[in-house]
Design a protein around this motif. Structure first.
Motif, PDB file in Angstrom:
ATOM      1  N   HIS A 175       9.178  18.985 -18.140  1.00  0.00           N
ATOM      2  CA  HIS A 175       9.472  17.943 -19.124  1.00  0.00           C
ATOM      3  C   HIS A 175      10.880  17.383 -18.997  1.00  0.00           C
ATOM      4  CE1 HIS A 175       5.684  18.528 -21.162  1.00  0.00           C
ATOM      5  NE2 HIS A 175       5.907  19.823 -21.177  1.00  0.00           N
ATOM      6  N   ASN A 176      11.586  17.730 -17.926  1.00  0.00           N
ATOM      7  CA  ASN A 176      12.959  17.240 -17.816  1.00  0.00           C
ATOM      8  C   ASN A 176      13.214  16.503 -16.502  1.00  0.00           C
ATOM      9  OD1 ASN A 176      12.815  19.408 -16.095  1.00  0.00           O
ATOM     10  ND2 ASN A 176      14.589  20.492 -16.894  1.00  0.00           N
ATOM     11  N   GLY A 177      12.143  15.984 -15.890  1.00  0.00           N
ATOM     12  CA  GLY A 177      12.344  15.305 -14.619  1.00  0.00           C
ATOM     13  C   GLY A 177      11.282  14.270 -14.322  1.00  0.00           C
ATOM     14  N   ALA A 178      11.003  13.386 -15.283  1.00  0.00           N
ATOM     15  CA  ALA A 178       9.903  12.434 -15.117  1.00  0.00           C
ATOM     16  C   ALA A 178      10.108  11.512 -13.926  1.00  0.00           C
ATOM     17  CB  ALA A 178       9.743  11.595 -16.386  1.00  0.00           C
ATOM     18  N   TYR A 179      11.355  11.256 -13.539  1.00  0.00           N
ATOM     19  CA  TYR A 179      11.608  10.339 -12.439  1.00  0.00           C
ATOM     20  C   TYR A 179      11.894  11.072 -11.131  1.00  0.00           C
ATOM     21  CZ  TYR A 179      12.046   7.138 -16.344  1.00  0.00           C
ATOM     22  OH  TYR A 179      11.802   6.407 -17.481  1.00  0.00           O
ATOM     23  N   ARG A 180      11.623  12.382 -11.118  1.00  0.00           N
ATOM     24  CA  ARG A 180      11.813  13.157  -9.899  1.00  0.00           C
ATOM     25  C   ARG A 180      10.542  13.011  -9.060  1.00  0.00           C
ATOM     26  NH1 ARG A 180      12.335  18.875 -11.424  1.00  0.00           N
ATOM     27  NH2 ARG A 180      14.040  18.083 -12.689  1.00  0.00           N
ATOM     28  N   ASN A 181      10.588  12.156  -8.065  1.00  0.00           N
ATOM     29  CA  ASN A 181       9.382  11.787  -7.315  1.00  0.00           C
ATOM     30  C   ASN A 181       9.206  12.554  -6.017  1.00  0.00           C
ATOM     31  OD1 ASN A 181       8.628   9.656  -9.176  1.00  0.00           O
ATOM     32  ND2 ASN A 181      10.380   8.537  -8.391  1.00  0.00           N
ATOM     33  N   ASN A 182      10.275  13.117  -5.483  1.00  0.00           N
ATOM     34  CA  ASN A 182      10.221  13.792  -4.192  1.00  0.00           C
ATOM     35  C   ASN A 182      10.812  15.199  -4.316  1.00  0.00           C
ATOM     36  OD1 ASN A 182       9.368  11.282  -3.066  1.00  0.00           O
ATOM     37  ND2 ASN A 182      11.497  10.637  -2.971  1.00  0.00           N
ATOM     38  N   GLY A 183      10.341  16.095  -3.473  1.00  0.00           N
ATOM     39  CA  GLY A 183      10.869  17.455  -3.476  1.00  0.00           C
ATOM     40  C   GLY A 183       9.753  18.473  -3.436  1.00  0.00           C
ATOM     41  N   THR A 240      -1.979   7.376   8.152  1.00  0.00           N
ATOM     42  CA  THR A 240      -1.262   8.480   8.781  1.00  0.00           C
ATOM     43  C   THR A 240      -0.389   9.222   7.776  1.00  0.00           C
ATOM     44  OG1 THR A 240       0.452   6.904   9.436  1.00  0.00           O
ATOM     45  CG2 THR A 240      -1.242   7.422  11.068  1.00  0.00           C
ATOM     46  N   LYS A 241      -0.349   8.716   6.522  1.00  0.00           N
ATOM     47  CA  LYS A 241       0.394   9.397   5.460  1.00  0.00           C
ATOM     48  C   LYS A 241      -0.452   9.469   4.194  1.00  0.00           C
ATOM     49  CE  LYS A 241       5.064   8.527   7.149  1.00  0.00           C
ATOM     50  NZ  LYS A 241       6.438   8.075   6.835  1.00  0.00           N
ATOM     51  N   GLY A 242      -1.653  10.028   4.329  1.00  0.00           N
ATOM     52  CA  GLY A 242      -2.475  10.283   3.167  1.00  0.00           C
ATOM     53  C   GLY A 242      -3.563   9.266   2.937  1.00  0.00           C
ATOM     54  N   LEU A 300       0.847  -1.189   0.000  1.00  0.00           N
ATOM     55  CA  LEU A 300       0.000   0.000   0.000  1.00  0.00           C
ATOM     56  C   LEU A 300       0.882   1.238   0.000  1.00  0.00           C
ATOM     57  CD1 LEU A 300      -2.329  -1.152   2.922  1.00  0.00           C
ATOM     58  CD2 LEU A 300      -2.808  -1.391   0.479  1.00  0.00           C
ATOM     59  N   PRO A 301       0.336   2.375  -0.387  1.00  0.00           N
ATOM     60  CA  PRO A 301       1.125   3.603  -0.254  1.00  0.00           C
ATOM     61  C   PRO A 301       1.625   3.816   1.174  1.00  0.00           C
ATOM     62  CG  PRO A 301      -0.726   3.998  -1.697  1.00  0.00           C
ATOM     63  CD  PRO A 301      -0.903   2.601  -1.143  1.00  0.00           C
ATOM     64  N   TRP A 302       0.804   3.422   2.149  1.00  0.00           N
ATOM     65  CA  TRP A 302       1.260   3.418   3.548  1.00  0.00           C
ATOM     66  C   TRP A 302       0.387   2.425   4.304  1.00  0.00           C
ATOM     67  CZ3 TRP A 302       5.487   3.873   5.789  1.00  0.00           C
ATOM     68  CH2 TRP A 302       5.613   4.109   7.157  1.00  0.00           C
ATOM     69  N   THR A 303       0.930   1.781   5.309  1.00  0.00           N
ATOM     70  CA  THR A 303       0.254   0.636   5.927  1.00  0.00           C
ATOM     71  C   THR A 303      -0.395   0.940   7.270  1.00  0.00           C
ATOM     72  OG1 THR A 303       2.390  -0.051   6.857  1.00  0.00           O
ATOM     73  CG2 THR A 303       1.707  -1.059   4.773  1.00  0.00           C
ATOM     74  N   GLU A 304      -0.199   2.113   7.833  1.00  0.00           N
ATOM     75  CA  GLU A 304      -0.829   2.459   9.112  1.00  0.00           C
ATOM     76  C   GLU A 304      -2.213   3.046   8.817  1.00  0.00           C
ATOM     77  OE1 GLU A 304       0.284   4.797  13.288  1.00  0.00           O
ATOM     78  OE2 GLU A 304       1.596   4.941  11.538  1.00  0.00           O
ATOM     79  N   ASN A 355       7.349  10.504  -1.711  1.00  0.00           N
ATOM     80  CA  ASN A 355       6.920   9.135  -2.004  1.00  0.00           C
ATOM     81  C   ASN A 355       7.882   8.090  -1.462  1.00  0.00           C
ATOM     82  OD1 ASN A 355       4.444   9.266  -3.873  1.00  0.00           O
ATOM     83  ND2 ASN A 355       5.824  10.705  -4.866  1.00  0.00           N
ATOM     84  N   SER A 356       8.878   8.541  -0.703  1.00  0.00           N
ATOM     85  CA  SER A 356       9.947   7.634  -0.290  1.00  0.00           C
ATOM     86  C   SER A 356       9.468   6.510   0.621  1.00  0.00           C
ATOM     87  CB  SER A 356      11.060   8.423   0.409  1.00  0.00           C
ATOM     88  OG  SER A 356      10.560   9.067   1.576  1.00  0.00           O
ATOM     89  N   HIS A 357       8.321   6.693   1.289  1.00  0.00           N
ATOM     90  CA  HIS A 357       7.824   5.686   2.235  1.00  0.00           C
ATOM     91  C   HIS A 357       6.929   4.638   1.581  1.00  0.00           C
ATOM     92  CE1 HIS A 357       4.827   8.897   1.866  1.00  0.00           C
ATOM     93  NE2 HIS A 357       3.943   7.904   1.922  1.00  0.00           N
ATOM     94  N   ARG A 358       6.567   4.828   0.333  1.00  0.00           N
ATOM     95  CA  ARG A 358       5.515   4.005  -0.271  1.00  0.00           C
ATOM     96  C   ARG A 358       5.942   2.540  -0.404  1.00  0.00           C
ATOM     97  NH1 ARG A 358       2.574   7.205  -5.140  1.00  0.00           N
ATOM     98  NH2 ARG A 358       1.478   5.209  -5.178  1.00  0.00           N
ATOM     99  N   LYS A 359       4.995   1.665  -0.040  1.00  0.00           N
ATOM    100  CA  LYS A 359       5.251   0.232  -0.096  1.00  0.00           C
ATOM    101  C   LYS A 359       4.534  -0.443  -1.261  1.00  0.00           C
ATOM    102  CE  LYS A 359       6.004  -0.042   4.895  1.00  0.00           C
ATOM    103  NZ  LYS A 359       5.714  -0.760   6.168  1.00  0.00           N
TER     104      LYS A 359
END
Length: 733
Positions: A695-703, A255-257, A235-239, A663-667
């Protein structure tokens, strides 16, 4: 329209029919957020519900709150309710029902429904069929009918009750405790334990099953005996804090969305201030007009789902672009003095005002070509005048400035990565980046790089093709000529005010061929300069540009450099040449490919160039970038990823504030090994679940930091390029 472009357009109208995305309405999601009014800041929030009148109420420790105009304030509408101690709120037959310290009641049905429960300190209730109500306190359960008669009563000590549900499939009540689930049949009331577990937190009836939340994932229970059929921690988060079945969609809060189960078994994830006031979900409920209400610790978010076509989405973004993102005709991000607050927005220059403006201008040219809308033409001409001034202000013929601003108001500090300290020491004192005009009123920004030049050649060629007025087309051709002449007259460099080449404006053979053949700069810079020369020759028919290109090809191997497959980039004898793939180079490359392929000198050359472009497109396909796909289509490709492109446009967020995303916590995502392309997960995330980018950061997931609103041209250009390429149909209702 030029002859070659016309031929390509006619060709593509035939070959792309099978891949054309039909622009029919889809459900577009966006959030409306309600924050606590100052008078109730810090209040403890408990539940949220809505009714058939489209009202939204939240229950707090201080009473009912009303959701109105992006705020939560004390609900004063029903004066008797303000004097009652409301313990819980529910929705029955789409009307509000309340549990108070003395009664279960409603103001609907003429106020006729009110039954006293007789419990000390009631905690939970739920409505069943025929106005029956199950009410609990810390030690008692009572089943009460519409007339107030107690149908059944029992001791509930030790249940550690969390919530009550009514299961209308089986005409029974379900009771969730922290370690068990119990059932009470309405026809023959009796408390029965149905399931034993641990750390249970939430529950919902979904399809033929019961889904139970825990502190570490969800459990699916099936059958009359409620056997575990699945335990899910992907899941995106398990709690888990809340679960609701809303219109046969399974919604989960954590607890995270919050997240919604999709038909493919994956989840749509709603987290960060793009979607929620905060990420600690306390309740989820059905909202008005096909919306979903997500109550969090400090506020309420309404996730709306509206029927929309891609064309309607483009029209929305066009209004935002014009309203908040035009500076002197440039396209500009809106900087926010207060993070997230659009009312504090202001403009300032950037290193790449010419590039970003060229991309908006291109979108308006495509829009004009498709619709013949005079507004699109006016917007395009206005943007062109701003870009034209970029070469008018510097004293060097054909040198395009990065930007310009009135003297004393220039702000960009980061040219070529220079620090603020460097800027103060070298620039503020000596004016090495910002140069004053002769009249002393304006500053123009120097140090122009190759990505700016790419934008100029891309859009001026397009302007020369698509602008309806010959005078304006000639002005664009003049820009191509003077900029190309500057580069040629300065030995294949962009030469700045100080007589030195800029850091990245270098196409000289000595520089280009100094790189190993596997380094991207050698391939990219060769592609760029050949495309610039081909483009200028195509529109001027001046043989000097063709001769110069052929000299670079025959004497210095530029065609060989440019036609090297993209798969060779980055590796020499198995070793990475750098720590990452430069996705800004992809942006330059794809803006350049229409000129590189379509303006080739011969059909043989064109075929080679096309195959090389195809190799780069193949590498980039996993990004599902609509702009890359549609620009590739405009080189004559009969194969593009039409559905993937449309998916990207559908998933593009309506809220363009640069919210902080994590998105660093996503399971639920599959991580892959660190790699040259900086790809984190096995597939690219939807645009509304990751950081915005140009258009120059498709894999930039966090920030993100919420300090700017992105200009909507990042949607408008690919959409209108898709329409022009006939890869997207006209809107259909």
């Amino acid at each position: 329209m030029g002859k070659l472009t016309l031929v390509l357009s006619l060709f593509m109208s035939i070959v792309l029919t099978a891949q054309q995305y039909e622009d029919v309405p889809y459900l577009q999601d966006y959030a409306v957020k309600f924050e606590l009014q100052e008078s109730v800041k810090g209040v403890h929030l408990k539940q949220v519900r809505s009714d058939r009148n489209l009202a939204i109420k939240m229950l707090s420790a201080d009473g009912l709150l009303n959701a109105f105009e992006n705020e939560l304030s004390l609900d004063l509408q029903y004066r008797p309710l303000t004097d009652m101690k409301i313990v819980a709120i529910d929705n029955y037959q789409n009307q509000f029902v309340y549990l108070t310290d003395t009664s279960v009641l409603s103001n609907a049905w003429g106020g006729t429904f009110e039954v006293e429960h007789g419990l000390q300190q009631p905690t939970h209730f739920v409505m069943g069929s025929e106005f029956t109500a199950l009410v609990s306190s810390a030690n008692t359960l009572k089943l009460i009918n519409k007339e107030g008669k107690i149908l059944w009563e029992t001791n509930q000590n030790g249940l550690d009750l969390i919530s009550l549900k009514y299961d209308n499939r089986k005409n029974r009540f379900l009771l969730l405790g922290s370690n068990a689930i119990y059932g009470v049949a309405l026809a023959k009331p009796e408390l029965k334990k149905l399931y034993s577990g641990s750390n249970l937190t939430a529950m919902a009836v979904y399809k033929d099953d019961i889904v139970v939340g825990t502190n570490n994932g969800i459990i699916t229970l099936t059958g009359t005996a409620l056997k575990e059929s699945e335990v899910n921690q992907k899941l995106p988060w398990t709690e888990i804090t809340a679960i609701k079945n809303i219109n046969n969609d399974l919604w989960l809060g954590s607890t995270k969305g919050a997240f919604k189960l999709r038909e493919d078994g994956k989840y749509d994830y709603y987290a960060s201030k793009r979607w929620l006031v905060d990420d600690e979900v306390i309740d989820i409920a059905k909202g008005p007009d096909n919306s979903v209400l997500i109550a969090t610790k400090t506020g309420l978010s309404q996730i709306n789902f509206v029927s929309m076509t891609l064309a309607e989405k483009a029209a929305y973004f066009q209004k935002i672009q014009r309203l908040r993102h035009i500076r002197y005709g440039f396209t500009a991000n809106l900087e926010l003095k207060t993070p997230g607050d659009l009312t504090t927005g202001y403009y300032h220059d950037t290193d790449n005002d010419g590039l970003w403006t060229s991309m908006y201008l291109a979108g308006e040219l495509y829009r004009y070509a498709v619709t013949k809308d005079e507004d699109a033409k006016q917007n395009a001409y206005e943007a062109f005048e701003a870009m034209e001034r970029l070469t008018a202000l510097p004293p060097m013929d054909g040198f395009p400035a990065r930007s310009f601003e009135r003297d004393g108001y220039e702000m960009g500090l980061h040219a070529n990565g220079f620090s603020e300290e460097w800027y103060k020491k070298h620039v503020a004192e000596n004016g090495r980046i910002w140069r004053l005009t002769d009249d002393g009123k304006w500053r123009w920004k120097s140090t122009t790089s190759s990505d700016e030049t790419c934008g100029h050649f891309y859009v001026h060629a397009l302007f020369a093709e698509l602008a309806p007025d010959q005078e304006w087309r000639d002005r664009a051709i003049h820009q191509l000529k003077i900029q190309m002449d500057h580069i040629m007259d300065n030995n294949w460099y962009l030469v700045d005010w100080n007589g030195k080449p800029t850091a990245w404006g270098k196409w000289n053979p000595k520089y280009v061929n100094s790189f190993p053949i596997n380094v991207g700069d050698r391939r990219l810079n060769s592609t760029l300069i050949l495309s610039f020369l081909q483009t200028t020759y195509h529109f001027t028919k001046d043989e000097k540009y063709k001769k110069a290109a052929l000299k670079l090809i025959k004497k210095y191997g530029y065609d060989e450099n440019a036609n090297r497959p993209a798969t060779t980039i980055g590796f020499v004898e198995g070793q990475d040449l750098s720590d990452r793939w430069n996705h800004s180079d992809d942006e330059m490359y794809f803006l350049t490919i229409p000129g590189f392929v379509n303006y080739s000198f011969t059909e043989e050359q064109r075929a080679k160039h096309f195959e090389t472009v195809k190799s780069h497109w193949e590498v980039e396909r996993s990004e599902k970038n609509p702009l890359w796909n549609y620009l590739f289509a405009l080189t004559g490709s009969t194969t593009i990823d039409s559905e993937e492109s449309a998916w990207n446009l559908r998933e593009f967020p309506m809220d363009l504030i640069d919210w902080k995303i994590d998105n660093s916590h996503r399971k639920d995502l599959i991580m892959i090994e660190p790699n040259f392309r900086s790809q984190t997960y096995s597939e690219v995330l939807p645009g509304d679940e990751r950081v915005l980018h140009k258009h120059n950061g498709a894999y930039r997931n966090n920030g993100g930091n919420a300090k700017q609103e992105y200009a909507p041209y990042i949607y408008l250009l690919p959409y209108w390029a898709g329409r022009y390429a006939e890869a997207i149909s006209a809107p259909k209702q």
